[in-house]
Structures are given as structure tokens and as C-alpha cells.
Write a protein that holds these residues in place. Structure first.
Motif, PDB file in Angstrom:
ATOM      1  N   GLU A   6       0.951  -1.232  -0.082  1.00 55.85           N
ATOM      2  CA  GLU A   6       0.050   0.021   0.003  1.00 55.85           C
ATOM      3  C   GLU A   6       0.750   1.178  -0.149  1.00 55.85           C
ATOM      4  N   SER A   7       0.460   2.217  -0.712  1.00 54.27           N
ATOM      5  CA  SER A   7       1.012   3.480  -0.408  1.00 54.27           C
ATOM      6  C   SER A   7      -0.209   4.576  -0.561  1.00 54.27           C
ATOM      7  N   GLY A   8       0.149   5.713  -0.364  1.00 50.90           N
ATOM      8  CA  GLY A   8      -0.678   7.107  -0.416  1.00 50.90           C
ATOM      9  C   GLY A   8      -1.238   7.769   0.766  1.00 50.90           C
ATOM     10  N   GLY A   9      -0.832   7.199   1.835  1.00 47.52           N
ATOM     11  CA  GLY A   9      -1.202   7.490   3.202  1.00 47.52           C
ATOM     12  C   GLY A   9      -0.633   8.990   3.564  1.00 47.52           C
ATOM     13  N   GLY A  10      -1.429   9.487   4.534  1.00 47.74           N
ATOM     14  CA  GLY A  10      -0.752  10.868   4.983  1.00 47.74           C
ATOM     15  C   GLY A  10      -1.854  11.627   5.868  1.00 47.74           C
ATOM     16  N   LEU A  11      -1.219  12.717   6.007  1.00 53.62           N
ATOM     17  CA  LEU A  11      -2.218  13.858   6.932  1.00 53.62           C
ATOM     18  C   LEU A  11      -3.060  14.412   6.167  1.00 53.62           C
ATOM     19  N   VAL A  12      -4.549  14.680   6.337  1.00 47.97           N
ATOM     20  CA  VAL A  12      -5.109  15.487   5.428  1.00 47.97           C
ATOM     21  C   VAL A  12      -6.304  16.135   6.456  1.00 47.97           C
ATOM     22  N   GLN A  13      -6.580  17.259   5.954  1.00 51.86           N
ATOM     23  CA  GLN A  13      -7.602  18.096   6.731  1.00 51.86           C
ATOM     24  C   GLN A  13      -8.892  17.639   6.648  1.00 51.86           C
ATOM     25  N   PRO A  14      -9.944  17.534   7.517  1.00 50.42           N
ATOM     26  CA  PRO A  14     -11.254  17.310   7.336  1.00 50.42           C
ATOM     27  C   PRO A  14     -11.905  17.786   6.032  1.00 50.42           C
ATOM     28  N   GLY A  15     -12.476  17.217   5.000  1.00 42.37           N
ATOM     29  CA  GLY A  15     -12.942  17.519   3.870  1.00 42.37           C
ATOM     30  C   GLY A  15     -12.135  17.541   2.882  1.00 42.37           C
ATOM     31  N   GLY A  16     -10.896  17.029   3.131  1.00 38.42           N
ATOM     32  CA  GLY A  16      -9.972  16.898   2.226  1.00 38.42           C
ATOM     33  C   GLY A  16     -10.153  15.406   1.465  1.00 38.42           C
ATOM     34  N   SER A  17      -9.088  15.007   0.474  1.00 38.21           N
ATOM     35  CA  SER A  17      -8.922  14.028  -0.386  1.00 38.21           C
ATOM     36  C   SER A  17      -7.876  13.341  -0.090  1.00 38.21           C
ATOM     37  N   LEU A  18      -7.818  12.068  -0.628  1.00 37.48           N
ATOM     38  CA  LEU A  18      -6.340  10.995  -0.440  1.00 37.48           C
ATOM     39  C   LEU A  18      -6.641  10.070  -1.559  1.00 37.48           C
ATOM     40  N   ARG A  19      -5.815   9.605  -2.158  1.00 34.84           N
ATOM     41  CA  ARG A  19      -5.951   8.466  -3.049  1.00 34.84           C
ATOM     42  C   ARG A  19      -4.930   7.242  -2.768  1.00 34.84           C
ATOM     43  N   LEU A  20      -5.367   6.171  -2.063  1.00 35.73           N
ATOM     44  CA  LEU A  20      -4.378   5.055  -1.584  1.00 35.73           C
ATOM     45  C   LEU A  20      -4.408   4.190  -2.767  1.00 35.73           C
ATOM     46  N   SER A  21      -3.088   3.527  -2.822  1.00 33.70           N
ATOM     47  CA  SER A  21      -2.905   2.527  -3.939  1.00 33.70           C
ATOM     48  C   SER A  21      -2.334   1.311  -3.588  1.00 33.70           C
ATOM     49  N   CYS A  22      -2.755   0.129  -3.934  1.00 36.70           N
ATOM     50  CA  CYS A  22      -2.195  -1.110  -3.651  1.00 36.70           C
ATOM     51  C   CYS A  22      -1.470  -1.672  -4.755  1.00 36.70           C
ATOM     52  N   ALA A  23      -0.252  -2.195  -4.810  1.00 37.31           N
ATOM     53  CA  ALA A  23       0.360  -2.801  -6.011  1.00 37.31           C
ATOM     54  C   ALA A  23       0.510  -4.324  -5.387  1.00 37.31           C
ATOM     55  N   ALA A  24      -0.085  -5.090  -6.362  1.00 32.26           N
ATOM     56  CA  ALA A  24      -0.151  -6.472  -6.175  1.00 32.26           C
ATOM     57  C   ALA A  24       0.862  -7.538  -7.006  1.00 32.26           C
ATOM     58  N   SER A  25       1.321  -8.316  -6.272  1.00 37.85           N
ATOM     59  CA  SER A  25       2.221  -9.257  -7.284  1.00 37.85           C
ATOM     60  C   SER A  25       2.133 -10.591  -6.720  1.00 37.85           C
ATOM     61  N   GLY A  26       2.463 -11.636  -7.596  1.00 41.91           N
ATOM     62  CA  GLY A  26       2.842 -13.212  -7.022  1.00 41.91           C
ATOM     63  C   GLY A  26       1.600 -14.027  -7.320  1.00 41.91           C
ATOM     64  N   PHE A  27       0.534 -13.606  -8.049  1.00 42.19           N
ATOM     65  CA  PHE A  27      -0.773 -14.322  -8.285  1.00 42.19           C
ATOM     66  C   PHE A  27      -1.369 -13.597  -9.475  1.00 42.19           C
ATOM     67  N   THR A  28      -2.516 -14.265 -10.115  1.00 41.60           N
ATOM     68  CA  THR A  28      -2.774 -13.658 -11.191  1.00 41.60           C
ATOM     69  C   THR A  28      -4.245 -12.566 -10.777  1.00 41.60           C
ATOM     70  N   THR A  78      -3.211  -2.807 -10.044  1.00 42.61           N
ATOM     71  CA  THR A  78      -3.400  -2.079  -8.626  1.00 42.61           C
ATOM     72  C   THR A  78      -4.634  -2.062  -8.508  1.00 42.61           C
ATOM     73  N   VAL A  79      -4.998  -1.919  -7.186  1.00 38.85           N
ATOM     74  CA  VAL A  79      -6.188  -1.580  -6.735  1.00 38.85           C
ATOM     75  C   VAL A  79      -6.299  -0.145  -5.860  1.00 38.85           C
ATOM     76  N   ASP A  80      -6.815   0.932  -6.268  1.00 44.74           N
ATOM     77  CA  ASP A  80      -6.862   2.245  -5.476  1.00 44.74           C
ATOM     78  C   ASP A  80      -8.145   2.322  -4.629  1.00 44.74           C
ATOM     79  N   LEU A  81      -8.100   3.302  -3.520  1.00 43.92           N
ATOM     80  CA  LEU A  81      -9.273   3.710  -2.930  1.00 43.92           C
ATOM     81  C   LEU A  81      -9.249   5.175  -2.881  1.00 43.92           C
ATOM     82  N   GLN A  82     -10.158   5.689  -3.796  1.00 38.17           N
ATOM     83  CA  GLN A  82     -10.218   7.385  -3.972  1.00 38.17           C
ATOM     84  C   GLN A  82     -11.011   7.661  -2.493  1.00 38.17           C
ATOM     85  N   MET A  83     -10.309   8.640  -1.706  1.00 34.88           N
ATOM     86  CA  MET A  83     -11.164   8.802  -0.606  1.00 34.88           C
ATOM     87  C   MET A  83     -11.501  10.257  -0.610  1.00 34.88           C
TER      88      MET A  83
END
Length: 116
Positions: A6-28, A78-83
Motif C-alpha cells: 500500500e501507498s498514499g497515506g498521510g495527513l489531510v484536513q477534514p473535507g480533504g481527499s486522498l488516494r490510496l494505492s495497492c500494488a499486487a504481485s505473485g498471483f493472477t 493495482t487497486v486504488d481507494l479514492q477517498m
């Protein structure tokens, strides 16, 4: 072997946005559903969002419905989470998850802190 990073975490103010990403490997990657979970301090890990193998079907916890979007790219594995419209109660460590043949795989997590 299966690896979820996983990547993309951090500090954000209320009302803000972040996008997390997950890079996957080792399987189909394109053959399996993927999920995001989170664990807040002192609380149990909870399911946030899930997506099927093709990306055509998604599901969300009631607490994030309408604010979070799960997306996958089966070419990039990859699988992302747009928040969006983040709230202090979204503060947690967010984990990428795969269930493969009944075995649960987790990444190490990425911390999201929502605070002013």
C-alpha cells in the motif's frame, strides 16, 4: 509469493481527499476480488470497500458510501481507494486485502490521519 504493498497515506484536513494505492504481485491479479480494510486505534479491523475481479461490481461500508471509490487496473495490477470528504473518524491504518484459496493476505498498511 503474494505481495501487497500500500501507498498514499498521510495527513489531510477534514473535507480533504486522498488516494490510496495497492500494488499486487505473485498471483493472477485479474482473477480475484480485492478489498480495502481499515483499523482505527483501539478498534477492530473493518471492511471498507470491495471490488470484483473485473471491476464491474463494487461494495462499500455504510460509513464511507458516497465518499470513497474503489477502482482497479488489471493491466497495472493495482487497486486504488479514492477517498473524498474525509472525516476525522476515517483516521486509521488502511490495508489492502486478498483472499486466495481461503487464505487471507494483507499488506503492511498505510496510515491515514484526518485532522485540522
Amino acid at each position: 509469493q503474494v505481495r501487497l504493498v500500500e501507498s498514499g497515506g498521510g495527513l489531510v484536513q477534514p473535507g480533504g481527499s486522498l488516494r490510496l494505492s495497492c500494488a499486487a504481485s505473485g498471483f493472477t491479479f485479474s482473477g480475484y476480488s480485492m478489498s480495502w480494510y481499515r483499523q482505527a486505534p483501539g478498534k477492530e479491523r473493518e471492511l471498507v470497500a470491495g471490488i470484483d475481479s473485473s471491476g464491474s461490481s463494487t461494495g462499500y461500508a455504510d460509513s464511507v458510501k458516497g465518499r470513497f471509490t474503489i477502482i482497479r487496473d488489471n493491466y497495472k495490477n493495482t487497486v486504488d481507494l479514492q477517498m473524498d470528504s474525509l472525516k476525522p473518524e476515517d483516521t486509521a491504518v488502511y490495508y489492502c486485502h486478498l483472499n486466495l484459496y481461503g487464505i487471507n493476505y494483507w499488506g503492511k498498511g498505510t496510515l491515514v490521519t484526518v485532522s485540522s
